[in-house]
Design an enzyme around this catalytic site. Structure first.
Site, mmCIF file in Angstrom:
data_model
loop_
_atom_site.group_PDB
_atom_site.id
_atom_site.type_symbol
_atom_site.label_atom_id
_atom_site.label_comp_id
_atom_site.label_asym_id
_atom_site.label_seq_id
_atom_site.Cartn_x
_atom_site.Cartn_y
_atom_site.Cartn_z
ATOM 1 N N HIS A 15 -3.036 7.754 7.215
ATOM 2 C CA HIS A 15 -3.328 6.009 6.392
ATOM 3 C C HIS A 15 -4.312 5.456 7.024
ATOM 4 C CE1 HIS A 15 -2.141 2.416 4.644
ATOM 5 N NE2 HIS A 15 -1.965 1.705 5.357
ATOM 6 N N GLU B 267 -1.175 4.211 14.787
ATOM 7 C CA GLU B 267 -1.073 5.272 13.359
ATOM 8 C C GLU B 267 -1.375 6.875 14.968
ATOM 9 O OE1 GLU B 267 -1.270 7.674 9.394
ATOM 10 O OE2 GLU B 267 -3.055 5.714 9.828
ATOM 11 N N PHE C 131 1.742 -3.853 3.851
ATOM 12 C CA PHE C 131 1.436 -5.044 4.338
ATOM 13 C C PHE C 131 3.441 -4.800 4.228
ATOM 14 C CE2 PHE C 131 -2.653 -7.526 3.555
ATOM 15 C CZ PHE C 131 -3.109 -6.454 4.715
ATOM 16 N N CYS D 197 1.165 -1.158 -0.203
ATOM 17 C CA CYS D 197 -0.278 -0.126 -0.301
ATOM 18 C C CYS D 197 0.484 1.838 0.320
ATOM 19 C CB CYS D 197 -0.808 0.195 0.999
ATOM 20 S SG CYS D 197 -1.791 -1.619 1.558
#
Length: 420
Positions: free
Chosen positions: A306, A317, A406, A166
């Site tokens: 994100h 985060e 990932f 991502c």
């Protein structure tokens, strides 16, 4: 060596909330969700029956019908995003040095639908031996979108793909930025694309328990920072940003959206899918980006996070933001536009970077939708401003965009208002 300045001169986007930058931006500010029941395939046997698909896009308005059939959908929408960006840039292709213009495009998975179709066809005809299309491999491979864009325009500059799940298209932006400021190119089409809404894509992420299964409420399924979040919403789309060396842009009278001033990269080195629970990699990537940009935490006004709407990721985060920004964290606006676009996988970085730089240009922050005041996670600090449910006008001097993939791949890009 004095590094060259890099500015943004063209934008293109094909997304679940709009097939142009203008349409996307308006719908994001209005809090429109792109989630709906899946139409690309029969998802009745999957745990998740909805996604954020690109809608009402006529591929043949942009690409020759015969040539389009030779391309996986991810390459089709990648090319359309690039065409939009070139048109938007006002670049005279007869006058620029095409040896100094490159293409760097990210993708997380690549032509998974092509792979699925070809393997399923082979499985049904296995007794006849291999019966694969000659376009199987060229349609599937992850570098091919960058290659097709380069071929279409005749751009002979740096040309490659980035793949870091991502974070892929944020890595593309970082690489393009560095190539230009080091003097190795005058301009680069940097972006990313993904189209993995198929049985393999949805079924595979379902098997990992990564996707929301809120089938009774697709539009409300992506709810970052809310206690009831249950996974991300799969999306498809593409984004392109033309990064250009400042003097080259000025010489041709280009309009300038913003200046790209820094990038940060890091690795979690923790788990193949889960982010570090204390946000160590996320903290490091933002620190690296700020350092590269020569900015202090208090110089940043907005973070496009994100924010995937996963139980662990959102918490880590937030911890990272508080560690990096300290008291300045409480003066920031934070938002996750994945609440509207869904998770664009390899295209997320490029599309969300467009959102961040448009916030800088327009002094308005798009919202994080789908939050209810009583949907409170005790591990989330709600004293931070998540821009819940409604866009907020404010001065945005500089903004950053976070993407985490990932494998523990983290990338962060920084934009600020352009001043000569």
């Amino acid at each position: 060596m004095e590094l060259k300045r890099v500015v943004v001169t063209g934008l293109g986007a094909v997304t679940p909330v709009g097939n142009s930058v203008e349409e996307m931006w308006k719908n994001l500010l209005d809090g429109v969700s792109g989630a709906a029941p899946i139409t690309h395939f029969d998802s009745s046997k999957c745990k998740t029956h909805f996604a954020c698909e690109v809608k009402n896009l006529d591929i043949n308005e942009w690409l020759d019908r015969k040539e389009a059939r030779k391309l996986d959908r991810y390459t089709q929408i990648a090319m359309i995003s690039a065409m939009q960006a070139v048109n938007d840039s006002g670049m005279d292709l007869e006058k620029v040095d095409k040896n100094r213009i490159g293409v760097v495009y990210g993708v997380g998975i690549g032509g998974i639908k092509t792979f699925e179709d070809e393997v399923m066809y082979y499985a049904q005809h296995v007794e006849d031996g291999p019966k694969f299309s000659p376009f199987f491999i060229p349609k599937m491979i992850s570098d091919i979108a960058a290659g097709h864009i380069s071929i279409y325009y005749g751009f002979h500059g740096p040309n490659f793909a980035t793949t870091s799940a991502c974070a892929s298209s944020s890595n593309a932006l970082a690489d393009a930025f560095n190539l230009i400021r080091l003097g190795k190119a005058n301009a680069i089409l940097a972006g990313g694309a993904e189209s993995a809404i198929c049985m393999c894509g949805v079924g595979g992420f379902n098997a990992m328990h990564a996707l929301s299964t809120r089938n009774d409420d697709p539009a409300g399924a992506s709810r970052p920072f809310s206690a009831s979040r249950d996974g991300f919403v799969m999306a498809e789309g593409a984004g392109c940003i033309i990064l250009e060396e400042l003097e080259h842009a000025k010489a041709r009278g280009a309009k300038i959206y913003a200046e790209m001033v820094g990038e940060g990269l890091s690795g979690d080195a923790f788990h193949i899918t889960a982010s570090h629970p204390e946000g160590l990699g996320a903290r490091l990537v933002m620190e690296n980006a700020l350092s590269d940009a020569g900015l202090k935490p208090e110089d940043i006004d907005y973070i496009n996070v994100h924010g995937t709407s996963t139980p662990v990721g959102d918490i880590s985060e937030v911890k990272a933001i508080k560690d990096v920004f300290g008291e300045a964290a409480y003066k920031l606006n934070i938002s996750s536009t994945k609440s509207m676009t869904g998770h664009l996988l390899g295209a997320a970085g490029a599309v969300e970077a467009i959102v961040a730089l448009l916030a800088v240009k327009n002094d308005i922050v798009p919202p994080t939708i789908n939050h209810a005041d009583d949907d409170i996670d005790p591990e989330i600090d709600y004293n931070l401003n998540y821009t819940f449910n409604k866009a907020q006008k404010r001065e945005v001097r500089a903004a950053i965009s976070n993407t985490f993939g990932f494998g523990g791949h983290n990338a962060c890009v920084v934009f600020k208002k352009y001043a000569d």
